[in-house]
Design a protein around this motif. Structure first.
Motif, PDB file in Angstrom:
ATOM      1  N   LEU A  97       0.831  -1.202   0.000  1.00  0.00           N
ATOM      2  CA  LEU A  97       0.000   0.000   0.000  1.00  0.00           C
ATOM      3  C   LEU A  97       0.868   1.257   0.000  1.00  0.00           C
ATOM      4  N   THR A  98       1.969   1.228   0.740  1.00  0.00           N
ATOM      5  CA  THR A  98       2.885   2.369   0.760  1.00  0.00           C
ATOM      6  C   THR A  98       3.428   2.633  -0.637  1.00  0.00           C
ATOM      7  N   SER A  99       3.822   1.575  -1.327  1.00  0.00           N
ATOM      8  CA  SER A  99       4.364   1.715  -2.684  1.00  0.00           C
ATOM      9  C   SER A  99       3.299   2.237  -3.643  1.00  0.00           C
ATOM     10  N   ALA A 100       2.062   1.740  -3.508  1.00  0.00           N
ATOM     11  CA  ALA A 100       0.988   2.173  -4.391  1.00  0.00           C
ATOM     12  C   ALA A 100       0.682   3.657  -4.212  1.00  0.00           C
ATOM     13  N   ILE A 101       0.692   4.120  -2.967  1.00  0.00           N
ATOM     14  CA  ILE A 101       0.384   5.521  -2.684  1.00  0.00           C
ATOM     15  C   ILE A 101       1.502   6.440  -3.177  1.00  0.00           C
ATOM     16  N   THR A 102       2.734   6.061  -2.890  1.00  0.00           N
ATOM     17  CA  THR A 102       3.863   6.896  -3.320  1.00  0.00           C
ATOM     18  C   THR A 102       4.013   6.880  -4.847  1.00  0.00           C
ATOM     19  N   ALA A 103       3.687   5.758  -5.482  1.00  0.00           N
ATOM     20  CA  ALA A 103       3.754   5.673  -6.943  1.00  0.00           C
ATOM     21  C   ALA A 103       2.742   6.608  -7.592  1.00  0.00           C
ATOM     22  N   ALA A 104       1.658   6.914  -6.870  1.00  0.00           N
ATOM     23  CA  ALA A 104       0.648   7.839  -7.367  1.00  0.00           C
ATOM     24  C   ALA A 104       1.025   9.291  -7.085  1.00  0.00           C
ATOM     25  N   GLY A 105       2.212   9.497  -6.503  1.00  0.00           N
ATOM     26  CA  GLY A 105       2.676  10.848  -6.212  1.00  0.00           C
ATOM     27  C   GLY A 105       2.120  11.434  -4.937  1.00  0.00           C
ATOM     28  N   ALA A 106       1.587  10.588  -4.058  1.00  0.00           N
ATOM     29  CA  ALA A 106       0.983  11.068  -2.810  1.00  0.00           C
ATOM     30  C   ALA A 106       1.834  10.638  -1.617  1.00  0.00           C
ATOM     31  N   GLN A 107       1.536  11.203  -0.476  1.00  0.00           N
ATOM     32  CA  GLN A 107       2.253  10.875   0.757  1.00  0.00           C
ATOM     33  C   GLN A 107       1.540   9.754   1.482  1.00  0.00           C
ATOM     34  N   ALA A 108       2.283   8.737   1.851  1.00  0.00           N
ATOM     35  CA  ALA A 108       1.719   7.611   2.590  1.00  0.00           C
ATOM     36  C   ALA A 108       1.832   7.861   4.092  1.00  0.00           C
ATOM     37  N   VAL A 109       0.808   7.474   4.848  1.00  0.00           N
ATOM     38  CA  VAL A 109       0.854   7.634   6.301  1.00  0.00           C
ATOM     39  C   VAL A 109       1.902   6.695   6.881  1.00  0.00           C
ATOM     40  N   GLU A 110       2.512   7.124   7.967  1.00  0.00           N
ATOM     41  CA  GLU A 110       3.485   6.298   8.664  1.00  0.00           C
ATOM     42  C   GLU A 110       2.827   5.659   9.885  1.00  0.00           C
ATOM     43  N   ALA A 111       3.514   4.686  10.467  1.00  0.00           N
ATOM     44  CA  ALA A 111       2.988   3.988  11.636  1.00  0.00           C
ATOM     45  C   ALA A 111       2.841   4.944  12.818  1.00  0.00           C
ATOM     46  N   CYS A 112       1.913   4.610  13.705  1.00  0.00           N
ATOM     47  CA  CYS A 112       1.654   5.411  14.902  1.00  0.00           C
ATOM     48  C   CYS A 112       2.244   4.711  16.126  1.00  0.00           C
ATOM     49  N   GLU A 113       1.998   5.266  17.288  1.00  0.00           N
ATOM     50  CA  GLU A 113       2.290   4.593  18.556  1.00  0.00           C
ATOM     51  C   GLU A 113       1.000   3.919  19.003  1.00  0.00           C
ATOM     52  N   TYR A 114       1.102   2.680  19.493  1.00  0.00           N
ATOM     53  CA  TYR A 114      -0.101   1.894  19.774  1.00  0.00           C
ATOM     54  C   TYR A 114      -0.126   1.395  21.211  1.00  0.00           C
ATOM     55  N   GLN A 115      -1.329   1.032  21.629  1.00  0.00           N
ATOM     56  CA  GLN A 115      -1.504   0.385  22.927  1.00  0.00           C
ATOM     57  C   GLN A 115      -2.462  -0.802  22.718  1.00  0.00           C
ATOM     58  N   PHE A 116      -1.974  -1.991  23.002  1.00  0.00           N
ATOM     59  CA  PHE A 116      -2.766  -3.196  22.794  1.00  0.00           C
ATOM     60  C   PHE A 116      -3.085  -3.843  24.143  1.00  0.00           C
ATOM     61  N   PRO A 117      -4.257  -4.474  24.269  1.00  0.00           N
ATOM     62  CA  PRO A 117      -4.692  -4.982  25.573  1.00  0.00           C
ATOM     63  C   PRO A 117      -4.170  -6.371  25.927  1.00  0.00           C
ATOM     64  N   ASP A 118      -3.431  -7.043  25.040  1.00  0.00           N
ATOM     65  CA  ASP A 118      -3.001  -8.416  25.302  1.00  0.00           C
ATOM     66  C   ASP A 118      -1.974  -8.478  26.424  1.00  0.00           C
ATOM     67  N   THR A 119      -2.109  -9.512  27.242  1.00  0.00           N
ATOM     68  CA  THR A 119      -1.190  -9.702  28.375  1.00  0.00           C
ATOM     69  C   THR A 119      -0.603 -11.117  28.393  1.00  0.00           C
ATOM     70  N   ASP A 120      -1.074 -11.992  27.512  1.00  0.00           N
ATOM     71  CA  ASP A 120      -0.607 -13.369  27.419  1.00  0.00           C
ATOM     72  C   ASP A 120      -0.985 -13.904  26.045  1.00  0.00           C
ATOM     73  N   PRO A 121      -0.510 -15.097  25.675  1.00  0.00           N
ATOM     74  CA  PRO A 121      -0.814 -15.619  24.337  1.00  0.00           C
ATOM     75  C   PRO A 121      -2.304 -15.723  24.029  1.00  0.00           C
ATOM     76  N   ASN A 122      -3.117 -16.078  25.015  1.00  0.00           N
ATOM     77  CA  ASN A 122      -4.550 -16.225  24.752  1.00  0.00           C
ATOM     78  C   ASN A 122      -5.221 -14.885  24.478  1.00  0.00           C
ATOM     79  N   SER A 123      -4.877 -13.862  25.238  1.00  0.00           N
ATOM     80  CA  SER A 123      -5.462 -12.545  24.971  1.00  0.00           C
ATOM     81  C   SER A 123      -4.884 -11.964  23.678  1.00  0.00           C
ATOM     82  N   PHE A 124      -3.656 -12.357  23.344  1.00  0.00           N
ATOM     83  CA  PHE A 124      -3.069 -11.980  22.052  1.00  0.00           C
ATOM     84  C   PHE A 124      -3.898 -12.581  20.917  1.00  0.00           C
ATOM     85  N   ILE A 125      -4.272 -13.837  21.041  1.00  0.00           N
ATOM     86  CA  ILE A 125      -5.070 -14.508  20.018  1.00  0.00           C
ATOM     87  C   ILE A 125      -6.449 -13.867  19.910  1.00  0.00           C
TER      88      ILE A 125
END
Length: 283
Positions: free
Chosen positions: A78-106
Motif C-alpha cells: 500500500l505504501t508503494s501504491a500511494i507513493t507511486a501515485a505521487g501522494a504521501q503515505a501515512v506512517e505507523a503510529c504509537e499503539y496500545q494493545f490490551p493483550d497480556t498473554d498468548p490467549n489474549s493476544f489470540i
C-alpha cells in the motif's frame, strides 16, 4: 465555447476521484500499520514456549508469524501504491494493545482481523479505481482467511459468522481502531474520518438485558442498533439506566452502535460505538 467548462469540470472530478482513492488507501494503510505493529510486538513478547504453556502447539505461533509477514507485505504494498501515485503515505503510529498473554493476544488478533474484513467490505463502495478495488479485494480475502483460521484453529470456534460479512463505514472502523492508537506522527496526511464516542456493553447474553456505558449527553429516546451481515436489528435503550435488550436471534460476531433513530444507522444518527459482541455460533 461551452466545451471548456465541461472539460474543466471533468478534470476536477477526476482529480477529486484520485484524491478520494488515495485517502481510502491511506486509511487502509493506517489499519495495516496497526495490525503489523500488533503482530510484531506480540511475537516479540510471547515465545513458542509461552504459547505451549498457554495450551497451544508450536505450529499456532508459526501461523501467526506467517500472518505477521502478510501484514508487513500489505504495509509495503500500500505504501508503494500511494507513493507511486505521487501522494504521501501515512506512517505507523504509537499503539496500545490490551493483550497480556498468548490467549489474549489470540483474542485481540481475531478482533483486529475481523474488523479488517468489515473495513475492506465497507470501503469498497468508496473506491472508483478498478485497479485499487482489485487490490483491496485481494487483501480482503486474506484478512478473511486470517480471521477464519484464528477463530477456528486457535480459538476452537466457528470460522465464520453468518452467510454475509458485516460492512462498516470509515468512521465506524476508525472508532474501533482509535482505541488502539496512542499518537500518530504530525506529518501524516489527514484522513477523512472521525471517531464516535466509545461504547462498552458488559455482561451480555442472548435474550437478556445488558448494561451499556457511553456518553449520551443527556439524550433520550435512543436505540441500540445491532449490525450483523447486511441487516440491522434495533432495540430501544431504557432512558436513564443505560440498559439494552439483547435480541435472541443474534449469533457469532456482531457490532452494536447507539443511535438516535430507531430505523437508520448513519454518521448523522450514531451517538456512540461500535462495540463488538461475540456470541456462540453453534456447530
Amino acid at each position: 465555447m461551452w466545451e471548456r467548462p465541461s472539460l474543466l469540470v471533468g478534470m476536477v472530478s477526476q482529480v477529486c476521484a484520485i484524491l478520494k482513492n488515495i485517502e481510502i488507501l491511506n486509511f487502509a494503510l493506517t489499519l495495516e500499520h496497526l495490525e503489523a505493529a500488533f503482530y510484531k510486538q506480540g511475537l516479540m513478547k510471547y515465545s513458542k514456549k509461552a504459547f505451549k504453556k498457554a495450551g497451544h502447539p508450536g505450529w499456532v505461533r508459526g501461523r501467526f508469524q506467517q500472518i505477521a509477514e502478510h501484514e508487513k507485505a500489505h504495509v509495503q504494498f500500500l505504501t508503494s501504491a500511494i507513493t507511486a501515485a505521487g501522494a504521501q503515505a501515512v506512517e505507523a503510529c504509537e499503539y496500545q494493545f490490551p493483550d497480556t498473554d498468548p490467549n489474549s493476544f489470540i483474542d485481540t488478533a481475531y478482533a483486529l482481523e475481523s474488523v479488517g474484513v468489515s473495513a475492506y467490505n465497507g470501503a469498497a463502495a468508496f473506491i472508483n479505481n478498478k485497479a485499487y478495488l482489485t487490490v483491496a479485494a485481494s487483501i480482503l480475502g486474506v484478512e478473511a482467511r486470517h480471521s477464519a483460521w484464528i477463530n477456528s484453529a486457535a480459538r476452537n470456534s466457528n470460522p465464520w459468522s453468518t452467510a454475509f460479512e458485516t460492512p462498516l463505514d470509515l468512521n465506524q472502523v476508525f472508532s474501533i481502531a482509535s482505541g488502539f492508537i496512542k499518537k500518530c506522527p504530525n506529518s501524516n496526511p489527514p484522513l477523512p474520518v472521525k471517531a464516535f464516542p466509545s461504547l462498552v456493553v458488559s455482561n451480555y447474553s442472548l435474550g437478556k438485558p445488558a448494561h451499556a456505558k457511553f456518553d449520551c449527553k443527556g439524550q433520550k429516546g435512543l436505540f441500540a442498533a445491532f449490525l450483523l451481515g447486511t441487516g440491522t436489528i434495533f432495540t430501544p435503550i431504557k432512558d436513564g439506566i443505560f440498559e439494552i435488550d439483547i435480541p435472541k436471534e443474534l449469533k457469532c460476531w456482531v457490532y452494536v452502535v447507539v443511535t438516535n433513530d430507531g430505523g437508520k444507522v448513519s454518521d448523522e444518527t450514531i451517538v456512540a460505538g461500535p462495540a463488538i459482541l461475540n456470541f456462540p455460533c453453534g456447530a
